[in-house]
Design a protein around this motif. Structure first.
Motif, PDB file in Angstrom:
ATOM      1  N   MET A   1       4.891  -5.851   7.331  1.00 27.16           N
ATOM      2  CA  MET A   1       6.032  -6.404   6.609  1.00 27.16           C
ATOM      3  C   MET A   1       5.597  -6.991   5.276  1.00 27.16           C
ATOM      4  SD  MET A   1       8.350  -8.253   9.577  1.00 27.16           S
ATOM      5  CE  MET A   1       9.617  -8.691   8.373  1.00 27.16           C
ATOM      6  N   ARG A   2       4.493  -7.708   5.264  1.00 24.17           N
ATOM      7  CA  ARG A   2       3.997  -8.270   4.006  1.00 24.17           C
ATOM      8  C   ARG A   2       3.636  -7.161   3.022  1.00 24.17           C
ATOM      9  NH1 ARG A   2      -0.836 -11.752   5.984  1.00 24.17           N
ATOM     10  NH2 ARG A   2      -1.247 -11.768   3.725  1.00 24.17           N
ATOM     11  N   ALA A   3       3.024  -6.091   3.520  1.00 23.02           N
ATOM     12  CA  ALA A   3       2.665  -4.976   2.637  1.00 23.02           C
ATOM     13  C   ALA A   3       3.908  -4.298   2.076  1.00 23.02           C
ATOM     14  CB  ALA A   3       1.798  -3.971   3.396  1.00 23.02           C
ATOM     15  N   MET A   4       4.934  -4.110   2.910  1.00 26.60           N
ATOM     16  CA  MET A   4       6.163  -3.484   2.442  1.00 26.60           C
ATOM     17  C   MET A   4       6.865  -4.348   1.395  1.00 26.60           C
ATOM     18  SD  MET A   4       7.745  -1.969   5.995  1.00 26.60           S
ATOM     19  CE  MET A   4       6.902  -0.658   6.903  1.00 26.60           C
ATOM     20  N   LEU A   5       6.906  -5.652   1.624  1.00 22.01           N
ATOM     21  CA  LEU A   5       7.541  -6.538   0.650  1.00 22.01           C
ATOM     22  C   LEU A   5       6.767  -6.556  -0.659  1.00 22.01           C
ATOM     23  CD1 LEU A   5       8.493  -9.532   2.974  1.00 22.01           C
ATOM     24  CD2 LEU A   5      10.047  -7.873   1.948  1.00 22.01           C
ATOM     25  N   ALA A   6       5.440  -6.545  -0.565  1.00 18.00           N
ATOM     26  CA  ALA A   6       4.632  -6.525  -1.790  1.00 18.00           C
ATOM     27  C   ALA A   6       4.837  -5.220  -2.555  1.00 18.00           C
ATOM     28  CB  ALA A   6       3.159  -6.710  -1.437  1.00 18.00           C
ATOM     29  N   ALA A   7       4.905  -4.101  -1.837  1.00 19.87           N
ATOM     30  CA  ALA A   7       5.120  -2.816  -2.502  1.00 19.87           C
ATOM     31  C   ALA A   7       6.490  -2.765  -3.168  1.00 19.87           C
ATOM     32  CB  ALA A   7       4.973  -1.684  -1.491  1.00 19.87           C
TER      33      ALA A   7
END
Length: 276
Positions: A258-264
């Motif tokens: 989830m953190r990676a998706m939000l950062a992307a």
């Protein structure tokens, strides 16, 4: 008296609830009924969610790793062999958690889909997309360990009975959900079609759960319930450690995704602003 609009209200009114955008501003989410924020939307703001998830991710991962290591050590070295299945019973410490998480993960996808469809929760579909891949991995691990367990017990690697077949269907449903969310994002969809699919796929869960009751299958019946267990405690005691260990690791993986998706999504939004 002059009407007054807070900056939070302006930001909320101008933001689309899209699964890829996920409201990347740092503005707190407000309720239309007043300043009190409902508990359901307490962490709807991505900045607030990331602030919580960043320290929680390593805590969950290392706690789960410790529990899993202890459970596997106990299950593989400190428990006696089963009087009927012998040493093959030890695969239970992998198979049972994998099956439980494989089913529980889709329950999470269905819940996130409902939150998105009903309340348009901004992080709901981000969470559903983050759950899908590790959920599919655990469903596949359940199928693989079940086949390994079944070979010496049943005399065959695979049998088309109710439990195995329905679990295989759930694995394919996971793959379909991941393909659908990717296609929906590429065409600029609003996430409603994957959300409906996520809710519809939950029909498999009671079929998997009660398949050994509804049909006379090769798979053994339920051995563990909330009130009793047919497995002796000398064999059963490591299972809760591996179950919670895998569960915490799964939760840590979901938070990382989830953190990676939000950062992307935040980086993509920044690039679009720079291009304009």
């Amino acid at each position: 008296m002059r009407a007054f609009t807070t900056p939070a209200a302006k930001a909320t009114a101008g933001t689309r609830t899209h699964p890829d955008n996920a409201q990347l501003s740092s503005t707190p989410t407000r309720s239309r009924r007043g300043p009190n924020v409902p508990s359901l939307h307490a962490f709807a703001n991505p900045a607030r969610f990331v602030k919580l998830a960043r320290p929680l991710t390593p805590i969950l991962f290392w706690t789960g790793s410790a529990l899993l290591a202890f459970g596997l050590w106990g299950g593989l070295t400190r428990t006696p062999p089963d009087y009927l299945q012998g040493e093959t019973v030890r695969i239970m410490y992998l198979h049972v958690p994998a099956a439980s998480i494989g089913m529980g993960a889709w329950s999470g996808i269905a819940l996130c889909s409902i939150l998105f469809l009903v309340w348009r929760h901004p992080l709901a579909m981000v969470a559903a997309r983050a759950i899908a891949l590790p959920g599919a991995v655990f469903a596949a691990l359940c199928l693989v360990t079940g086949s390994i367990w079944g070979r010496p017990t049943w005399g065959t690697w695979w049998q088309w009975d109710g439990r195995l077949t329905s679990m295989l269907l759930l694995f394919f449903v996971y793959l379909g959900f991941m393909a659908l969310t990717r296609a929906d994002a590429e065409r600029g969809g609003d996430g409603r079609i994957p959300a409906i699919y996520g809710v519809a796929g939950s029909v498999l869960l009671p079929i998997i759960r009660y398949s050994v009751v509804w049909w006379n299958t090769l798979h053994q019946g339920q051995s563990i319930s909330l009130t009793k267990s047919t497995i002796d405690n000398s064999i059963l005691w490591p299972l809760p450690f591996t179950l919670f260990g895998f569960g915490f690791i799964f939760a840590a993986i979901v938070l990382m995704r989830m953190r990676a998706m939000l950062a992307a999504a935040k980086a993509e939004a920044r690039m679009r602003r720079m291009a304009q």
